[in-house]
Design a protein around this motif. Structure first.
Motif, PDB file in Angstrom:
ATOM      1  N   UNK A  41       0.957  -1.109   0.078  1.00 30.06           N
ATOM      2  CA  UNK A  41      -0.118   0.085  -0.209  1.00 30.06           C
ATOM      3  C   UNK A  41       0.923   1.195   0.204  1.00 30.06           C
ATOM      4  N   UNK A  42       1.881   1.211   0.834  1.00 30.78           N
ATOM      5  CA  UNK A  42       2.683   2.455   0.924  1.00 30.78           C
ATOM      6  C   UNK A  42       3.560   2.645  -0.635  1.00 30.78           C
ATOM      7  N   UNK A  43       3.912   1.497  -1.043  1.00 27.99           N
ATOM      8  CA  UNK A  43       4.446   1.863  -2.450  1.00 27.99           C
ATOM      9  C   UNK A  43       3.529   2.393  -3.201  1.00 27.99           C
ATOM     10  N   UNK A  44       2.627   1.866  -3.154  1.00 27.03           N
ATOM     11  CA  UNK A  44       1.376   2.403  -4.271  1.00 27.03           C
ATOM     12  C   UNK A  44       1.187   3.919  -3.781  1.00 27.03           C
ATOM     13  N   UNK A  45       1.176   4.254  -2.732  1.00 30.73           N
ATOM     14  CA  UNK A  45       0.825   5.492  -2.086  1.00 30.73           C
ATOM     15  C   UNK A  45       1.801   6.591  -2.579  1.00 30.73           C
ATOM     16  N   UNK A  46       3.094   5.977  -2.418  1.00 31.52           N
ATOM     17  CA  UNK A  46       4.230   7.008  -2.597  1.00 31.52           C
ATOM     18  C   UNK A  46       4.358   7.108  -4.287  1.00 31.52           C
ATOM     19  N   UNK A  47       4.383   6.189  -4.959  1.00 34.60           N
ATOM     20  CA  UNK A  47       4.192   6.204  -6.287  1.00 34.60           C
ATOM     21  C   UNK A  47       3.444   7.037  -6.851  1.00 34.60           C
ATOM     22  N   UNK A  48       2.038   6.953  -6.425  1.00 39.69           N
ATOM     23  CA  UNK A  48       0.914   7.851  -6.959  1.00 39.69           C
ATOM     24  C   UNK A  48       1.364   9.175  -6.496  1.00 39.69           C
ATOM     25  N   UNK A  95      -3.000  11.696 -14.161  1.00 41.98           N
ATOM     26  CA  UNK A  95      -3.619  12.158 -12.820  1.00 41.98           C
ATOM     27  C   UNK A  95      -5.003  10.901 -12.783  1.00 41.98           C
ATOM     28  N   UNK A  96      -5.457  10.391 -13.558  1.00 35.17           N
ATOM     29  CA  UNK A  96      -6.495   9.759 -13.463  1.00 35.17           C
ATOM     30  C   UNK A  96      -5.903   8.174 -13.068  1.00 35.17           C
ATOM     31  N   UNK A  97      -4.919   7.677 -14.161  1.00 35.10           N
ATOM     32  CA  UNK A  97      -4.451   6.351 -14.158  1.00 35.10           C
ATOM     33  C   UNK A  97      -3.388   6.171 -13.183  1.00 35.10           C
ATOM     34  N   UNK A  98      -2.401   7.124 -12.903  1.00 39.98           N
ATOM     35  CA  UNK A  98      -1.547   7.091 -12.174  1.00 39.98           C
ATOM     36  C   UNK A  98      -1.215   7.848 -10.876  1.00 39.98           C
ATOM     37  N   UNK A  99      -2.640   8.596 -10.460  1.00 41.34           N
ATOM     38  CA  UNK A  99      -2.605   9.154  -9.302  1.00 41.34           C
ATOM     39  C   UNK A  99      -3.859   8.605  -8.605  1.00 41.34           C
ATOM     40  N   UNK A 100      -5.096   8.958  -9.273  1.00 44.70           N
ATOM     41  CA  UNK A 100      -6.323   8.547  -8.634  1.00 44.70           C
ATOM     42  C   UNK A 100      -6.436   6.939  -8.416  1.00 44.70           C
ATOM     43  N   UNK A 101      -6.209   6.320  -9.380  1.00 48.03           N
ATOM     44  CA  UNK A 101      -6.427   5.060  -9.189  1.00 48.03           C
ATOM     45  C   UNK A 101      -5.177   4.244  -8.289  1.00 48.03           C
ATOM     46  N   UNK A 102      -4.121   4.214  -8.406  1.00 45.15           N
ATOM     47  CA  UNK A 102      -3.277   3.916  -7.474  1.00 45.15           C
ATOM     48  C   UNK A 102      -3.519   4.296  -5.949  1.00 45.15           C
ATOM     49  N   UNK A 103      -3.768   5.374  -5.950  1.00 47.67           N
ATOM     50  CA  UNK A 103      -3.786   5.998  -4.530  1.00 47.67           C
ATOM     51  C   UNK A 103      -5.201   5.540  -3.927  1.00 47.67           C
ATOM     52  N   UNK A 109      -7.370   0.641  -0.627  1.00 42.71           N
ATOM     53  CA  UNK A 109      -7.516  -0.658  -0.809  1.00 42.71           C
ATOM     54  C   UNK A 109      -6.735  -1.780   0.039  1.00 42.71           C
ATOM     55  N   UNK A 110      -5.362  -1.705  -0.531  1.00 40.42           N
ATOM     56  CA  UNK A 110      -4.380  -2.610   0.278  1.00 40.42           C
ATOM     57  C   UNK A 110      -4.185  -2.301   1.628  1.00 40.42           C
ATOM     58  N   UNK A 111      -4.026  -1.063   1.992  1.00 40.95           N
ATOM     59  CA  UNK A 111      -3.858  -0.850   3.370  1.00 40.95           C
ATOM     60  C   UNK A 111      -5.098  -0.964   4.235  1.00 40.95           C
TER      61      UNK A 111
END
Ligand code: HEM
Ligand code: CU
Lengths: 574, 191
Positions: A41-48, A95-103, A109-111
């Motif tokens: 989740x953190x990986x997704x959060x910070x990549x986002x 913004x849609x696919x690499x920010x909104x979706x992953x975050x 979701x993961x967290x």
């Protein structure tokens, strides 16, 4: 004291399980290739968040061009027309696919899913890790397009052919291919992730947790994952066709050779409209949890929200052509899509009313997360109401592709992706990092984000209504769009953007200093009910090494008349 | 990682997690094929001339391949039965037979395609052929992916490990098969 099942009773060896926390993991096992849902989740959060900075930088560059045409933009240089196209295209896509979706989906979701349903991890930890890796690859691919010959894709985030399939129109060759490949990979990553979310929630709930005891945010993420799964297929198919058109010389979308460009529009929007609900729903869920906690009230109409969310999901498959009113579709079809579009505003409005009813009579504490949640409702209402304007096909023929549309969807996406994220992030920060966030800085950041946000986009409604078309590089070329008041408005919006971007530095400063040296967070700082607050802050690998929790009631039992405390944790026996 | 999380073994919904997951994968794949085939059908209806192009596909070859796939699906069912009985060795052998069916299918396709391509019916010839190769090509990729997974499953089954996965890969294989059942009439028969 909360009762919990000893781990052995779940068919596992306690020692076995406790290994999770104590087994010595190397740095790379723990941080680079983790299996733990919280680390992923953190990986997704910070990549986002990193991608949000890039997307924000793009917005800065093209807004500078709009406000001060032809100037050398600090950090970018002069924005050429081709640059302008790639900047807006990649801003939107990212913004849609690499920010909104992953975050919103992947990180929250993961967290939250395992922690809130009382599980120690996702059901498929390895697929989970794979999902992030594919996602990371997709991010690298989309950014790499900026370094290839011809530059990044500039055919708009909707990638309508023939603009997107012919290098002579979009001015990019390899860049287009990289763009579509990146989007394709990103979808695959989310399909992999979705499998985990759905099956985990179906199969790994804490003993005693019934369907109606699942916190709203978990429900919403699961519904969103299902929506995504059922809508993305046609676009994946379309993506393959587009790749072939670009590289093999097929003509799926080329009318010259028997293809049909409108086909792409159907495939795109059949996904594209449900997609807006895919990102909307998790934010709606986050807001439900934040709002009930800080108004100490039961969520008004838990089931209503849920049914309307599902209803919205189903309806969202029937409205896609409202994006194509001027694409030459049959006017009778336009009527049908007008009706379905207006229908979908009903469940959305209902959700908002439910939230307002939840607030009514509550004892509200205006913490930072609560401010974000309230702002969400306020700003999203503007987005939703302007959507109704656009849904009426007669009106949309005038409005389509103007800045009015642009302002509409920013008033929907911004509350979702940015405000919703901040609401969730500041709310769960103590759980995630074991520290409290600085509230004063948090509030300052809030106001410095919200006020300029309105400053950017309210003028765009006006400009759009005055006929300012989108995707034009320099309005000075059009005398009727170059009136001084219009240029003033553009400059005002750009200045507001600068302030808003600057305020985000404050956020990152707050995150880093609070993380390093904030006040230590207790297990349950907000006195909330759901299960994640019964784990340590931050939860160790395995979440509850002393034994997983049981569940006795729904997540929103605040201010119960029979109880002294104003909250009633889900794991506390009656 | 040392221990498997408990989450992987719970079953609140009363269905094994892996089986649930494979159904979700299939749901998301149905819409992928739905996208291609839906587009194909719309085009087919709009272009009468496609009947002439489609006359060049060989229904007998398609029928033979349908038969091959159905037989391989039967082997997958028998493999599942064997796995239920705990006979990993037999399950593995039957999975190899299933893979064999996949291989025959692919060889026949290769023959068919090389014949067509050498007669000028290439993917760029016109939109009919573009759809023909794209739809069947995506399907063939699924056949290949299924075979690879099946070989892994068989190697586990041989050691009597993860026997429940025999059923999972079988479900997936039936799905691949069913997709072909849709492709066959659309590409070979509807003339
Ligand atoms: C309340 C219900 C909503 C209605 C009735 C509605 C209606 C519409 C309509 C009719 C359009 C097409 C306008 C045009 O291009 O001429 C549109 C565009 C758009 N809407 Fe909404 N909308 C709603 C909610 C949302 C939500 C929740 C989101 C985002 C999460 C959203 C995001 C967008 C986007 C991104 C576009 C523009 C796409 C583009 O052309 O690039 N809308 N909306
Ligand atoms: Cu829409």
């Amino acid at each position: 004291m909360a009762e919990s099942i000893p781990v052995e009773e779940n068919g596992h060896h306690a020692g076995d399980h406790r290994d999770h926390g104590h087994h010595e993991m190397s740095f790379s096992e723990k941080y680079i290739f983790p299996l733990d849902h919280k680390m992923i989740a953190m990986q997704y959060m910070f990549t986002g968040m990193f991608m949000a900075l890039i997307g924000g930088f793009f917005a800065y560059a093209f807004r500078m061009q709009l406000a001060f045409p032809g100037i050398e933009v600090p950090g970018w240089g002069v924005v050429s027309p081709a640059d302008y196209n790639s900047l807006v295209t990649n801003h939107g896509t990212i913004m849609i696919f690499w920010v909104a979706m992953p975050v919103l989906i992947a990180a929250f979701g993961n967290y939250l899913i395992p922690l809130m349903i009382g599980a120690d991890d996702m059901v498929f930890p390895k697929i989970n890790r794979l999902s992030y890796q594919v996602f990371l690859l997709s991010a690298i691919v989309i950014l790499s397009a900026f370094f290839v010959e011809g530059g990044a894709f500039g055919g708009a985030w909707t990638a309508y052919p023939p603009l997107s399939t012919k290098a002579e129109y979009s001015l990019t060759g390899l860049g287009s291919t990289l763009w579509i490949t990146a989007v394709f990979l990103e979808f695959v990553a989310f399909l992999l992730g979705g499998i985990n979310f759905i099956t985990t929630c179906m199969n790994s709930r804490a003993p005693g947790m019934k369907m109606w005891d699942i916190p709203m945010v978990v429900w919403m993420i699961v519904i969103a994952s299902i929506l995504f799964m059922l809508s993305v297929g046609p676009l994946l198919a379309g993506g393959i066709m587009m790749l072939f058109d670009q590289n093999l010389g097929t003509a799926f979308f080329d009318p010259d050779k028997g293809g049909d460009p409108i086909l792409w529009q159907h495939l795109f929007w059949f996904f594209g409209h449900p997609e807006v609900y895919v990102v909307l729903l998790p934010a709606v869920g986050i807001v439900a949890d934040v709002m009930t906690t800080f108004s100490r009230k039961k969520l008004f109409g838990y089931k209503t929200v849920l049914y309307t969310a599902i209803g919205t999901g189903v309806l969202s498959f029937t409205v896609w052509a409202h994006h194509q009113f001027i694409a030459g579709i049959d006017p009778r079809m336009a009527n049908v899509f007008t009706v379905t579009t207006l229908l979908i505003s009903v469940p959305i409005a209902e959700m908002m009313f439910v939230y307002i009813a939840t607030l009514y009579g509550g004892s509200i504490t205006l913490t930072t997360p609560m401010l974000w949640a309230l702002a969400f409702i306020f700003e999203f209402l503007i987005g939703g109401i302007t959507g109704i304007f656009l849904g009426a096909s007669g009106n949309d023929i005038y409005m389509h592709d103007t800045y009015f549309v642009l302002a509409h969807f920013h008033y929907t996406f911004y509350p979702i992706a940015i405000i919703g994220t901040y609401a969730g992030f500041t709310y769960w920060f103590p759980k995630m990092f074991g520290r409290m966030m600085n509230d004063t800085l948090g509030k300052l950041h809030f106001w410095l984000t919200i006020i300029p946000f309105n400053g950017i986009f309210l003028p765009l409604f006006v400009l759009g209504a005055a006929g300012q078309h989108r995707r034009i590089y320099d309005y000075q070329n059009f005398p009727e769009l170059a009136l001084p008041w219009m240029q003033d408005m553009r400059q005002f919006a750009t200045v507001m953007l600068l302030i808003m971007l600057g305020a985000q530095v404050l956020f990152f400063y707050n995150v880093i200093t609070s993380w390093m040296s904030g006040e230590k967070a207790p297990k349950n700082p907000w006195k909330a009910n759901s299960l994640e607050w019964t784990a340590d802050s931050p939860p160790p690998h395995g979440n509850w090494p002393e034994g997983l929790p049981n569940c006795y009631r729904g997540p929103y039992e605040y201010s119960h008349p029979d109880r002294e405390e104003d909250y009633w944790p889900q794991n506390e026996p009656a | 990682m040392s221990a498997t999380p408990i989450a992987t073994t719970r079953s609140t919904a009363g269905m094994p997690t892996a089986r649930l997951a494979v159904w979700w994968i299939i749901a998301s794949e149905i819409v992928i094929f739905g996208g291609v085939l839906g587009s194909y059908i719309m085009h087919r209806l709009a272009h009468g001339i496609w009947a002439d192009y489609a006359a060049n596909t060989n229904p007998w070859i398609g029928l033979f391949n349908t038969f091959v796939l159905l037989t391989s699906s039967l082997a997958a069912v028998l493999a599942h039965q064997a796995a239920e009985r705990g006979d990993g060795q037999r399950a593995a052998n039957l999975l190899y037979a299933t893979c064999g069916g996949g291989l025959v299918f692919l060889c026949v396709k290769a023959y068919e395609w090389s014949y067509e391509i050498s007669h000028g019916m290439t993917i760029t010839a016109n939109t009919f052929w573009s759809f023909y190769y794209t739809a069947a090509g995506i399907h063939a990729l699924h056949v290949i992916a299924g075979m690879v997974l099946m070989l892994f499953t068989a190697s586990w089954a041989k050691k009597n490990e993860h026997l429940h996965r025999v059923e999972i890969i079988g479900i997936y294989w039936h799905f691949v098969d069913v997709v072909w059942i849709f492709l066959f009439p659309l590409l070979y028969i509807a003339k």
